[in-house]
Enzyme design. Structure first.
Site, PDB file in Angstrom:
ATOM      1  CB  CYS A 171     -38.782 -28.568   7.091  1.00 22.23           C
ATOM      2  SG  CYS A 171     -37.489 -29.343   6.102  1.00 22.23           S
ATOM      3  CG  HIS A 190     -39.440 -31.445   3.084  1.00 22.19           C
ATOM      4  ND1 HIS A 190     -38.461 -31.964   3.883  1.00 22.19           N
ATOM      5  CD2 HIS A 190     -39.423 -32.170   1.941  1.00 22.19           C
ATOM      6  CE1 HIS A 190     -37.893 -32.983   3.272  1.00 22.19           C
ATOM      7  NE2 HIS A 190     -38.444 -33.129   2.095  1.00 22.19           N
ATOM      8  CB  CYS A 207     -38.699 -32.168   9.018  1.00 22.00           C
ATOM      9  SG  CYS A 207     -39.423 -32.354   7.367  1.00 22.00           S
ATOM     10  CB  CYS A 214     -35.943 -34.170   6.880  1.00 14.98           C
ATOM     11  SG  CYS A 214     -35.886 -32.685   5.894  1.00 14.98           S
ATOM     12  CE  LYS A 272     -31.939 -20.924 -26.600  1.00 17.22           C
ATOM     13  NZ  LYS A 272     -30.500 -20.796 -26.740  1.00 17.22           N
ATOM     14  CE  LYS A 326     -31.654 -28.219 -32.725  1.00 15.86           C
ATOM     15  NZ  LYS A 326     -30.466 -27.576 -32.215  1.00 15.86           N
ATOM     16  CG  HIS A 376     -32.129 -40.498  -7.348  1.00 22.56           C
ATOM     17  ND1 HIS A 376     -33.392 -40.177  -7.765  1.00 22.56           N
ATOM     18  CD2 HIS A 376     -32.116 -40.281  -6.014  1.00 22.56           C
ATOM     19  CE1 HIS A 376     -34.128 -39.813  -6.723  1.00 22.56           C
ATOM     20  NE2 HIS A 376     -33.370 -39.858  -5.647  1.00 22.56           N
ATOM     21  CG  HIS A 415     -34.778 -37.029  -9.243  1.00 25.88           C
ATOM     22  ND1 HIS A 415     -33.503 -36.545  -9.025  1.00 25.88           N
ATOM     23  CD2 HIS A 415     -35.372 -37.066  -8.033  1.00 25.88           C
ATOM     24  CE1 HIS A 415     -33.352 -36.284  -7.742  1.00 25.88           C
ATOM     25  NE2 HIS A 415     -34.456 -36.607  -7.112  1.00 25.88           N
TER      26      HIS A 415
HETATM   27 ZN   LIG Z   1     -37.906 -31.527   5.826  1.00 23.87          ZN
END
Ligand SMILES: [Zn+2]
Length: 501
Positions: free
Chosen positions: A143, A146, A125, A128, A295, A298, A20, A17
């Site tokens: 966590c 998470h 966790c 993690c 918002k 366009k 990264h 995403h």
């Molecule tokens: Zn975690």
């Protein structure tokens, strides 16, 4: 001089995403800039593929961990050409050549006496892949990242003797005030160290998808150790038949987001010392790009999807926007509306129009040849020292401030056009030397600022520098080209995008 820059290796339990892409683009800006300075650059990125989160995700998807890793690593690798990253190598931690070197380094850590066996009792966790001390837990033993219950763990572990490096780490931070930038992150890491270091779990007995400890194959290495070591191991096999370790280690810069600060700024230098290796020279920690804006834009919808933004506006626009909108190192809000506004006002108007006007005027008034002339003292004053300042800012990984320094010159050149009004000088050819001077200074200023912008706007810069007959990418001062070169007119560098509505 050697310059070795890295991104974090990205964890393959999720899709790539914008976060990264942001780390990678930052490292790429620095790599490109250092190449322009003639440095011997090595730029590494890759994927982190072991550990329980991958094991669990693969189980849910009904595939083996290696299949899941292969599938997702390919997506991370495919992102690189899309954002124009010029990495020299892509490391995958499931590569057996990495495993071989990790085993060798960890055996050295063991032989040097930096690991102990003990019983681990604590809270873990699984998402993690990290244990949470009391002060790191959210209420009701969850966590904080998470928001899931932590698992109580009691098992035999090998421990890395991190506590033994307390004084050495404090010494490192004192000796090198810029070991971690920005300062707020340095202080955070230092206060973690000064709070008292505990030994950290190095291995777990129940983990399946991880590297076996060379001295105790029943235990699998906790993923962070194998991941951190990528920065060193990659140098051993990135070039077929060549070991780059001597040439590039210690790394000049690790770039990363703030959530992995502790591993890099505290555990990593200690692990390297334990293996008789030097710590990296510096790490630059960036913040998060927050999608706060409600918002609608366009054309791009509500959430800034990097792939969609690149498809419509090009990678340069995304690279520019990320470092322009949010000061590198801090958290900041981004939005599709903000993206489109900066595209229009800064890229299309400030820079694109400047380039079009300069090329058009040289074409029209001087038959597409930059007239040789003197540097105008009025402009020289504002360009004086700009290249050094720009380079100095990037030496400290201040990507947004460096971009502002370049943009100050873009705005200065626009003002120079308004001040000198070349179209009026052209009407009255009583003083052709003044028009020569103005056009020379505009073409020369545009060339200098475009060279500075190469790392941020690589595609646009290439087109514009070609139009200015500039083959070199070396940084240049105003007036370092004598003039006389041919120019070509260009279609708009940042065309208006049809929104289709
Ligand atoms: Zn975690």
């Amino acid at each position: 001089m050697a310059y070795y820059v890295t991104t974090p290796i990205y964890y393959v339990n999720a899709e790539p995403h914008l976060g990264h892409a942001y780390s990678t683009m930052a490292a790429d800006v620095l790599a490109r800039h250092m190449r322009q300075r003639g440095e011997d650059v090595f730029f590494l990125t890759g994927t982190d593929e072991h550990g329980e989160p991958i094991e669990l995700a693969a189980e849910r998807a009904g595939v083996t961990p290696q299949e899941l890793a292969d599938r997702n690593a390919a997506k991370f690798e495919a992102l690189l050409p899309i954002i124009d990253a010029t990495n020299d190598f892509f490391i995958r931690t499931s590569d057996p050549r990495h495993a071989e070197r990790v085993a060798e380094i960890m055996q050295r850590v063991y032989d040097n006496g930096w690991v102990d066996k003990g019983t681990y009792e604590g809270w873990y966790c699984p998402r993690c892949a990290d244990f949470k001390s009391e002060r790191e837990q959210a209420p009701e033993r969850t966590c904080p990242i998470h928001e899931i219950p932590l698992e109580e763990v009691r098992e035999e572990n090998w421990f890395f003797r991190l506590s033994a490096f307390q004084a050495q780490l404090e010494g490192l931070y004192e000796e090198r005030p810029d070991f971690v930038v920005p300062e707020v992150r340095r202080n955070e890491a230092l206060s973690f160290i000064e709070g008292g270091l505990e030994d950290v779990s190095l291995s777990r007995p129940k983990l399946k998808w991880g590297m076996p400890l060379p001295w105790d194959p029943e235990q699998r290495m906790y993923v962070w150790f194998d991941a951190l070591l990528n920065y060193v191991t990659a140098l051993g096999f990135a070039r077929e038949g060549e070991d780059l370790t001597e040439r590039f280690w210690p790394a000049d810069l690790h770039v990363m987001a703030k959530e992995i600060l502790k591993f890099h700024a505290v555990i990593w230098p200690a692990l390297l010392w334990a293996a008789d290796l030097e710590p990296p020279k510096r790490m630059a920690i960036h913040g998060f790009l927050l999608m706060g804006e409600k918002k609608m834009s366009k054309s791009l919808g509500n959430v800034l999807d990097p792939f969609e933004a690149i498809e419509r506006y090009g990678a340069d626009a995304l690279r520019f926007y990320c470092f322009r909108e949010v000061s590198f190192g801090q958290d900041g809000a981004i939005s599709t509306a903000g993206f489109e506004a900066r595209y229009e006002t800064e890229l299309a108007n400030d820079f694109g129009n400047l380039a079009s006007r300069v090329l058009a005027m040289v074409d029209r008034y001087r038959d597409a040849t930059v007239p040789p002339a003197q540097v105008d003292a009025v402009l020289a004053e504002d360009f004086e020292g700009a290249v050094e300042r720009f380079s100095g800012l990037l030496d400290r990984a201040e990507l947004s401030q460096a971009l502002e320094e370049a943009w100050r010159l873009v705005r200065r050149l626009n003002r120079y056009v308004e001040e000198t009004r070349p179209w009026e000088l052209a009407k009255d050819e009583a003083d052709p030397e003044r028009l020569d001077e103005v056009l020379y200074n505009l073409a020369e200023g545009l060339r200098v600022v475009t060279l500075l912008l190469v790392p941020y706007l690589p595609q646009t810069s290439d087109r514009l520098l070609a139009a200015l007959s500039e083959d070199s990418r070396a940084l240049a001062e105003l007036g370092s080209h004598p003039g006389g070169q041919r120019i070509d007119r260009l279609p708009p560098l940042f065309p208006k995008i049809e929104t289709g509505s």
